[in-house]
Design a protein around this motif. Structure first.
Motif, short mmCIF file in Angstrom:
data_model
loop_
_atom_site.label_atom_id
_atom_site.label_comp_id
_atom_site.label_asym_id
_atom_site.label_seq_id
_atom_site.Cartn_x
_atom_site.Cartn_y
_atom_site.Cartn_z
N ASN A 98 0.80 -1.11 -0.07
CA ASN A 98 0.08 0.00 -0.20
C ASN A 98 0.76 1.35 -0.06
O ASN A 98 0.64 2.08 -0.79
N MET A 99 1.81 1.27 0.86
CA MET A 99 2.55 2.44 0.96
C MET A 99 3.48 2.51 -0.36
O MET A 99 3.53 3.67 -0.83
N PHE A 100 3.99 1.60 -0.98
CA PHE A 100 4.74 1.59 -2.22
C PHE A 100 3.81 2.28 -3.29
O PHE A 100 4.26 3.10 -3.94
N THR B 56 1.31 4.28 -2.91
CA THR B 56 0.83 5.83 -2.58
C THR B 56 2.12 6.56 -3.04
O THR B 56 1.89 7.57 -3.79
N LYS B 57 3.18 5.98 -2.93
CA LYS B 57 4.63 6.68 -3.20
C LYS B 57 4.61 6.60 -4.88
O LYS B 57 5.07 7.81 -5.19
N THR B 58 4.33 5.68 -5.25
CA THR B 58 4.31 5.61 -6.83
C THR B 58 3.45 6.85 -7.28
O THR B 58 3.86 7.45 -8.02
N VAL B 59 2.49 7.00 -6.60
CA VAL B 59 1.39 7.90 -7.11
C VAL B 59 1.89 9.29 -6.98
O VAL B 59 2.04 10.10 -7.93
N LEU B 60 2.62 9.51 -5.96
CA LEU B 60 3.09 10.82 -5.57
C LEU B 60 4.34 10.89 -6.79
O LEU B 60 4.75 11.97 -7.19
N LEU B 61 5.27 9.92 -6.73
CA LEU B 61 6.32 9.96 -7.63
C LEU B 61 5.87 10.27 -9.11
O LEU B 61 6.48 11.30 -9.76
N TYR C 142 -3.47 5.51 -10.60
CA TYR C 142 -2.68 4.43 -9.80
C TYR C 142 -3.28 4.46 -8.63
O TYR C 142 -3.28 3.37 -7.69
N ALA C 143 -3.59 5.84 -7.90
CA ALA C 143 -4.25 5.70 -6.62
C ALA C 143 -5.52 4.79 -6.31
O ALA C 143 -5.67 3.85 -5.46
#
Lengths: 495, 120, 91, 316, 105, 485
Positions: free
Chosen positions: C35-37, C39-44, C64-65
């Motif tokens: 899950n964390m991975f 969300t960080k992908t989304v931000l990235l 992605y989210a």
């Protein structure tokens, strides 16, 4: 107007008929009628294309109106029109005779799905054959493969599932290898159109990347056509699929793969590269020979007749590889003829087997003892197909073997002649085992009496048997097509 | 030279990891996962082919005229779809195999089939 | 500069998450890391899209989210179902 | 990172973890696609790899068990095969055109035309969409057919169970615990997702997206619904028969466009003839076929998901 | 100019929060504490990043989209954390307690 | 009727007959009438054709042309006419005999028997009239396949095993050696049409020619040259009329006929005479003659003894051919004729003995001539013909063979002929002796007399022809002298 669109219609009609067939889920008989009608239509179109090719040479059809290197092209020449004819012809014959057998072997809710799959498979095979675009070939290959996996898994035995899964894994690996090969070729040339590829690859003879692409393509296609050590999926797949499906894919699928191999070797890479830079003949001849001998012998020890014929198919593919590897016009003609003739004979044999399955269920040699007395026409058809498989004169099988032996003699490769001959002898033995069981053994006391197969199934079986005889007696039509194609493919190249 | 091909080598490593999983794994579902990894890495290879240094996403924009090659993107879109089609078919086969044999381990299935063959 | 630091940090976070995902030990830890991975992908992607001036990538991050959420829910649901079966089997 | 994930996938034997790692792997490769300028592909890979495929695999694991046995035979042969294949590829790369060089044959031959002319010929800014839907529109039709084939295959393998005939037998429901929070959340999200799907569908001409991605997003909404509310409610909302009909209709819509263009005197899938102005024609054509793609993809994905789940929910 | 500074600051805070969360995820001793670390920081971290980006882009359609990203993250992240914990709890995963440490003797 | 039409008639008649037999399978009398009428008509047609051919007619008929130069092509020439005549004349006689034998022994599946018999005759006609190697090969295989059900007629395990050996050896040799030889010939000469003087002159010489000749000799397994003779004794499981068919009417005759035909019309005797080591083929034939005779000497089973005798006699024909002298070719052709009538007499007699007394061993035959005078007289005539003693046809052919051997200065061949004649005498004379001059063992309780009349009539007819061929050899000689050697 229609005439110009024939190349597109050839594939689009079955493609679009498939969803319609799918919608007929509630009425399987209608689905069957539709599938047969479509198959006959494709045959008519293939004949139309053949007439056109005979008069005007290669036909090109640009999808979307975009000229070839940019858009997708369908190209019909003498080589693939031969394959189109055989695929659509076999489909027409097998589909129209399939109803009784399907109705018996498949639960009613799945029957329309089966016909949909058959149509998709047919469309995919025709598309692979007709397309002039390397990537489009991959897409259509996947259409036909996916539908084939589904078709095989419809078999009654649970081993059909594992067979299908095995085929799926190997087939997908093969397709991915083809994808890698095409990718490298694209990387080197910037184009996907086969003719354009051939043109542009001409300048890259020494490139290592090209060699790699070549290797991946050969292995990928080899997986699809059950080239000898990569054939492991085939016997199970053929043995456990529903009878009609066995007949259809045995007669068409691997033939189309052989066509693709020929297309890549000769058109895309060119015989010069394939045979002088890569020495393909030293790959194909040994592989073909081992395939022919080894799998023929394995076929001898099978108790399940379907499996036996499946191994024999691998052996026959070995013949085709040998024909390709002989690198002369006669050899290639022989290989192409064998593509055509083998489709006829395996179609006939598997249909006869479908008729036997229809009455007996499990086509093991022990079970068909004395069956000839009760199903005389079916067994006679089997014998007819078997004679063609052996290569007896006046049957189609003889013609192609004649060319192969002639080609080998031309090259002075006597061991090849010996192999063809020995394998024919082995074929005699395994066909004989069936004949002996059916004709010479008495029917076991406890076995129930069976009737002759339903007339429709019998009629199509005999249609193929008679085609075997007709093309054995009167092969001029096909041989001229095949030798014309072979000459054109060599295009002046001599080893 | 070294770096310019490095990309491909990584892709090849990935491909082989996937390929290895397909052929070495005994579990049918894991085979399917391997197949997907294998295919995905081939997709990366294709997309790498299409990359142009300094190029941008091939959507017409005012401030640039160097775009990456759109053709591999199209091909891979198609290939991804083909991949998911294959995967879903393979998965449903796996389910059926599990129902028929009670296992999705290749060795167990082979064992069962062999016994079945012997019985016949 | 800002871009480099941001992306570097995000990648580092993702690496840490990945490490947790690989280490386990329970399935739930993996899901959490995944899950964390996600969300960080989304931000990235959002950051990358804005900084390289291709705003179309933001669509991607929305998507992605969504996918991430659905993925987590799916894993949870199916794991729950498997646990149920296991309970049945154990009884 | 990618490599690490991939290699770990090889070793881990807990299948749920394998599948989740595969999802991560997919996301990572989608990131790489983003870096390599392939926004559309990244979109699709995320949707398919991290989304749909993963969900499908998870659904399968429910029925097939989650632990892999240790392999019985030695890994040497596969290792050898893999090594040889890899070595062949690396050997082949040695004189491949260098990565990213604009002078590569790939960039100067066919693609050139797409980049230079497609905005004028097709009239839409997203070149990927132009190539996808027009220049290589036939491939895309093939792709739709492949998806359709998968549906036919899955249906012939599994079949989709319609609503349970007898509600008393809803044993699965009784055991599974309802998640009120999730259900509310889903109800909030689903309309948003559907709008987003429509946006992606029709925005595909200008930005990344198009029928395929939109279809997957739409399917994602339904999958979410099914996950939170259960299979029965989902099939009540969208009867399987309707889904199947729509799937076939999507294919026919696409193929029919080709037939219409043929009837109007063009080649198959030649949209120029659909309107007086070729560029308008292209526009209409692309619109219609993207719609066809969207319908088929979404319905097929939903149907396959339902099929997989209906097997998973069947009491053993 | 000032916008740039603010957004940079936001990014930095976001990075810090994210790293903290990730570190917590990696080093906390049991599942529930990890959830805590991850979800709390995640929400704020995402907010920081996205608002930083919104400042960068100015007012346009993209800003709306970014807002949607943020909303989505805010909606889904807690929801999934909730679902996760709930599932873990139901599956019988016990929280680490002090008694776990001390009762051994 | 034109000669071409006669040719087609001769080919079609057996097939039509076969069809009638199947259709009338339910009524045995009608069925047998069909057989008799067809065989009679065929005999008539062939004999009419024989006279036309003697007048110089050479009819031909092309059925289909599969590939350019590769056709199903029939052409009549004297050698083929000789073989066709043998088969056509013996078919009616054999049919009469079969009717007696099959009914007498109450065999099952008689319809199948008569049907495949007719098909086998069709094959024989095809072989006789084949205009090229491919046609010959095809008809040769038809003959092989159609005789299989006859050989395995009894349907028990022994019959199936014998049948398997029979089919296995014949198919293996024909596909494994004959077919490649044909392809090779095609490749070298560009044609496979039978042409007077051969088609290989100037095209193939040296050791390759010898190898080709050897491939033909062994590939034509029906000629039963050692080591491919095993099928012949194995086929002894068959009912006697079938043995007669195999040994006299069609099968082995087709073999030796093909050898002669290939040697004369494909290899060319003058041309092949120059091939190095070709005399090895001659010695192979000689070896077969002697060894098969020796084996025959040791057989107690009458039919087995006859079978090995056949192996030996066939190699006479091969020997005569391989002498490669015109006069010996004439001898070989005549020996085909002589052996056909002689051997069929012997087999008929053996079958007749079996039918009435169920005796199969030589040692059981003491004094049997008292009870079956006609049969045993005929047997004696046949045996004399085999040995080559006047007044039987065998004398004429052996005379020519011997002359040819001397002319070719092949002393080995001369020796072989002389020695084997002694051996022939050694295994036939004792039978005649015990049958006529020894007393029947007294404890025999059996009472039996002559066999059914059709059997006896057939035996007598063939014996009579054997004698008349010695007395009036003119017609036959005229025919064989027309072979363009």
């Amino acid at each position: 107007m229609t005439i110009g669109h024939l190349p597109a219609l050839q594939v689009v009609i079955p493609l679009l008929a498939a969803p319609v067939c799918f919608l007929l889920g509630r009425w399987p008989r209608l689905a069957w009628l539709l599938a047969s009608a479509v198959a006959w239509t494709t045959l008519v179109i293939a004949i139309g294309l053949w007439l056109q090719v005979r008069e005007g040479g290669t036909i090109s059809y640009a999808f979307g109106g975009w000229a070839p290197p940019w858009g997708i092209e369908y190209a019909v020449d003498r080589l693939n029109v031969l394959v189109l004819l055989i695929v659509s012809g076999i489909a027409a014959v097998i589909f129209s005779g399939s109803w009784e057998s399907v109705r018996q072997e498949i639960p009613e809710s799945r029957q329309a799905l089966l016909f949909t799959n058959l149509l998709l498979c047919l469309a995919g095979l025709l598309g692979i054959t007709i397309t002039g675009d390397a990537f489009n070939l991959f897409v259509l290959l996947e259409i036909s493969s996916l539908s084939t996996y589904a078709l095989i898994s419809l078999g009654r035995d649970r081993r059909a599932l594992t067979a299908s899964f095995q085929y799926l894994i190997m087939g997908t690996i093969g397709a991915t290898f083809i994808l890698i090969g095409v990718g490298i070729l694209y990387m080197l040339t910037g184009t996907l159109n086969m003719a354009d590829l051939a043109h542009r690859l001409g300048g890259l003879q020494g490139s290592r990347a090209m060699h790699t692409a070549y290797g991946f393509l050969v292995i990928g296609i080899g997986l699809k056509l059950a080239m000898f050590p990569l054939h492991l999926w085939l016997p199970n797949a053929y043995a456990y699929a529903p009878s009609v499906v066995s007949a259809f894919i045995a007669a068409t699928a691997t033939k189309v793969a052989v066509y693709v191999m020929v297309r890549y070797l000769y058109t895309v890479f060119g015989p010069e590269f394939a045979f002088s830079a890569m020495y393909v003949q030293w790959l194909f001849i040994p592989v073909g020979i081992i395939a022919v001998l080894f799998t023929s012998i394995v076929a001898l020890f099978q108790h399940d007749i379907k499996r036996m014929l499946a191994y024999s198919s691998v052996a026959q593919i070995g013949y085709m590889l040998v024909g390709i590897g002989l690198v002369n016009v006669t050899g290639l003609t022989g290989a192409l003829l064998h593509v055509f003739n083998h489709a006829l004979m395996k179609g006939a044999l598997f249909l006869a087997l479908a008729a036997i399955c229809f009455r007996i269920g499990n086509p093991r040699i022990e079970n068909i003892r004395g069956i000839a007395r009760q199903m005389p026409w079916t067994m006679a058809a089997f014998v007819g197909g078997g004679l063609s498989l052996i290569g007896v004169p006046l049957t189609a099988g003889f013609i192609s073997k004649w060319y192969l032996i002639l080609a080998a003699v031309e090259r002075g490769w006597w061991p090849v002649v010996a192999v063809v001959v020995i394998a024919s002898l082995i074929a005699v033995i395994y066909v004989w085992r069936v004949v002996e069981a059916a004709y010479l053994h008495p029917r076991p006391e406890d076995a129930e009496t069976v009737a002759e197969a339903p007339p429709a199934l019998l009629a199509v079986t005999w249609a193929l048997v008679l085609a075997n005889v007709w093309f054995g007696v009167n092969p001029g039509l096909v041989t001229s097509l095949a030798s014309g194609a072979a000459e054109a493919l060599f295009g002046g190249y001599l080893p | 030279m070294g770096f310019s091909l490095f990309n491909y080598w990584v892709v090849i490593l990935l491909m082989m990891a996937g390929f290895y999983t397909v052929i070495a794994s005994g579990n049918l579902v894991k085979k399917i996962v391997g197949l997907n990894i294998f295919q995905t890495s081939v997709f990366i290879m294709y997309i790498s082919i299409g990359k142009v240094f300094g190029g941008s996403v091939p959507i017409l924009a005012a401030n640039t005229d160097l775009y990456s090659n759109p053709l591999p993107h199209v091909l891979i879109l198609t290939a991804i779809v083909v991949g998911v089609a294959t995967t879903s078919l393979a998965l449903s086969l796996a389910i059926r195999i599990r129902e028929a044999y009670g296992t999705v381990e290749e060795n167990d299935i082979l064992e069962i089939s062999r016994r079945e063959d012997d019985e016949e | 500069m800002v871009l480099a630091i941001t992306i570097g940090a995000l990648l580092a976070i993702m690496l840490l998450a990945l490490a947790r995902a690989l280490a386990g030990p329970k399935v739930y830890d993996r899901i959490l890391a995944m899950n964390m991975f996600g969300t960080k992908t989304v931000l990235l992607i959002a950051v990358y899209g804005i900084f390289t001036d291709s705003p179309s990538l933001v669509d991607l991050s929305i998507f992605y989210a969504l996918i991430n959420f659905i993925g987590v829910i799916a894993v949870l649901k199916f794991i729950e179902r498997v646990e149920e079966y296991d309970e049945v089997v154990e009884r | 990172m990618l490599c690490m994930t991939a290699l770990v996938v090889v070793y881990v034997r807990h299948l749920f973890s394998v599948v989740m790692l595969f999802g991560i792997y997919s996301l990572l490769s989608a990131l790489i696609f983003v870096v390599l300028d392939a926004a559309d592909v990244a979109f699709t890979e995320a949707a398919v790899g991290a989304g749909v495929s993963t969900v499908f695999m998870l659904a399968t694991l429910v029925s097939t068990g989650r632990q892999e046995k240790a392999p019985a035979h030695s890994p040497l042969l596969p290792l050898a095969v893999v090594t040889v294949t890899g070595a062949a590829l690396i050997w082949g790369t040695l004189d491949m055109p260098h990565f990213g060089d604009p002078g590569n044959p790939v960039h100067v031959h066919v693609a050139d035309r797409y980049i230079q002319e497609s905005p004028d010929e097709i009239g839409i800014p997203n070149m990927v969409t132009s190539v996808l839907a027009s220049y290589r529109g036939y491939d895309t039709m093939g792709e739709v057919i492949v998806i359709f084939t998968a549906l036919v295959g899955v249906l012939s393998l599994l079949g989709v169970r319609e609503r349970r005939e007898n509600p008393v037998h809803r044993t699965g429901e009784r055991h599974s615990r309802p998640y009120p929070v999730l259900q509310v959340m889903a109800l909030l999200l689903i309309p948003f997702i559907l709008v987003f799907a429509l946006y992606v569908q029709f925005h595909g001409d200008f930005g990344p997206g198009g029928g395929f991605q939109a279809g997957v997003i739409f399917a994602a909404a339904i999958i979410l619904y099914t996950l939170t509310f259960g299979l029965d409610d989902a099939t009540a909302l969208l009867p399987v028969k309707l889904i199947c009909m729509l799937a076939a209709a999507g294919v026919l819509l696409y193929g029919g466009t080709g037939v219409v263009s043929m009837l109007l005197g063009g080649n198959y899938l030649d949209y120029d003839v659909l309107a007086h102005d070729p560029v308008h024609g292209q526009h209409y054509g692309i619109l219609v076929i993207e719609l066809g793609v969207g319908i088929t993809v979404s319905t097929v994905m939903i149907a396959i998901f339902l099929a997989l789940v209906s097997r998973a929910e069947r009491p053993r | 100019m000032i916008v740039d500074i603010i957004s940079t600051a936001l990014f930095m805070i976001g990075c810090l929060l994210g790293l903290t969360g990730a570190w917590g995820l990696l080093s906390f001793p049991d599942f529930y504490t990890r959830v805590h670390a991850a979800s709390i920081t995640d929400t704020l971290c995402a907010a920081c990043f996205v608002s930083g980006l919104m400042l960068q882009t100015g007012w346009s359609l993209v800003t709306v989209k970014l807002l949607m990203v943020l909303l989505l993250l805010w909606l889904t992240s807690p929801a999934s954390s909730h679902a996760l914990v709930r599932a873990a709890h139901h599956a019988g995963l016990r929280a680490m307690t002090w008694s776990f440490l001390g009762d051994r003797s | 009727m034109t000669t071409e039409a006669l040719l087609v008639t001769a080919l079609l008649l057996p097939l039509a007959g076969g069809l009638c037999i199947i259709l009338t399978g339910r009524q045995p009398n009608l069925r047998e009438a069909c057989t008799l009428v067809t065989s009679g008509l065929l005999c008539l047609a062939v004999i009419t054709m024989l006279f036309r051919v003697l007048d110089g007619a050479r009819p031909e008929y092309i059925l289909v042309e599969m590939l350019p130069g590769l056709a199903i092509h029939f052409e009549v020439e004297p050698l083929g006419m000789l073989f066709a005549t043998i088969a056509a004349v013996l078919w009616p006689i054999n049919s009469v005999y079969s009717i007696g034998y099959m009914r007498g022994n109450k065999e099952k599946n008689q319809t199948r028997f008569y049907f495949f018999f007719a098909v086998a005759i069709f094959g024989a006609m095809g072989v006789a009239f084949a205009g090229n190697l491919v046609t010959l090969f095809l008809c040769y295989e038809v003959l092989t396949l159609s005789t299989f059900p006859l050989v395995a007629h009894k349907g028990n395990d022994a019959a199936r095993d014998g049948g398997r050996v029979y089919l296995g050896i014949l198919l293996a040799t024909s596909i494994g050696l004959l077919l490649p030889a044909i392809v090779w010939t095609w490749n070298v000469a560009g044609t496979v049409t039978f042409t007077a003087g051969g088609i290989l002159a100037d095209r193939l010489a040296g050791p390759a020619l010898t190898v080709l000749a050897l491939m033909y000799l062994l590939g034509i397994g029906k000629a039963a040259v050692m080591p491919v003779h095993r099928w012949l004794p194995a086929a002894m499981v068959a009912p006697t009329p079938v043995s007669a068919l195999l040994h006299a009417v069609a099968v082995v005759k087709a073999g030796v006929f093909s050898v002669v035909k290939v040697t004369v019309y494909i290899l060319g005797i003058d041309h092949v005479a120059g091939a190095p080591g070709i005399h090895w083929l001659l010695w192979l034939a000689g070896f077969t003659v002697i060894v098969a005779s020796l084996v025959a000497l040791r057989q107690d089973n009458l039919k087995k003894r006859l079978a090995y005798s056949t192996v030996s006699q066939l190699s006479y024909v091969v020997l005569g051919t391989m002498l490669l002298a015109p006069i010996s070719i004439v001898g070989a052709a005549l020996h085909i004729l002589a052996h056909a009538f002689g051997k069929i007499t012997l087999f008929f007699a053996a079958g007749s003995i079996y039918t009435s007394s169920k005796k199969t061993e030589v040692s059981q035959l003491d004094g049997i001539a008292r009870r079956m005078p006609w049969t045993m007289t005929a047997f004696a005539i046949g045996a004399l013909s085999m040995i080559g003693v006047p007044p039987a046809a065998g004398f004429v052919s052996k005379w020519y063979l011997l002359t040819g051997a001397i002319e070719a200065e092949q002393l080995v061949a001369v020796g072989v002929i002389v020695v084997s004649t002694l051996l022939n005498a050694a295994y036939f004379v004792p039978i005649i002796y015990v049958a006529f001059f020894r007393r029947e063992s007294s404890e025999s309780m059996l009472t039996y007399g002559e066999a059914p009349w059709p059997v006896v009539a057939a035996v007598c007819a063939t014996a009579a022809i054997t004698v008349s061929l010695f007395l009036f050899p003119g017609l036959a000689l005229e025919l064989v002298h027309r072979i363009p050697t």
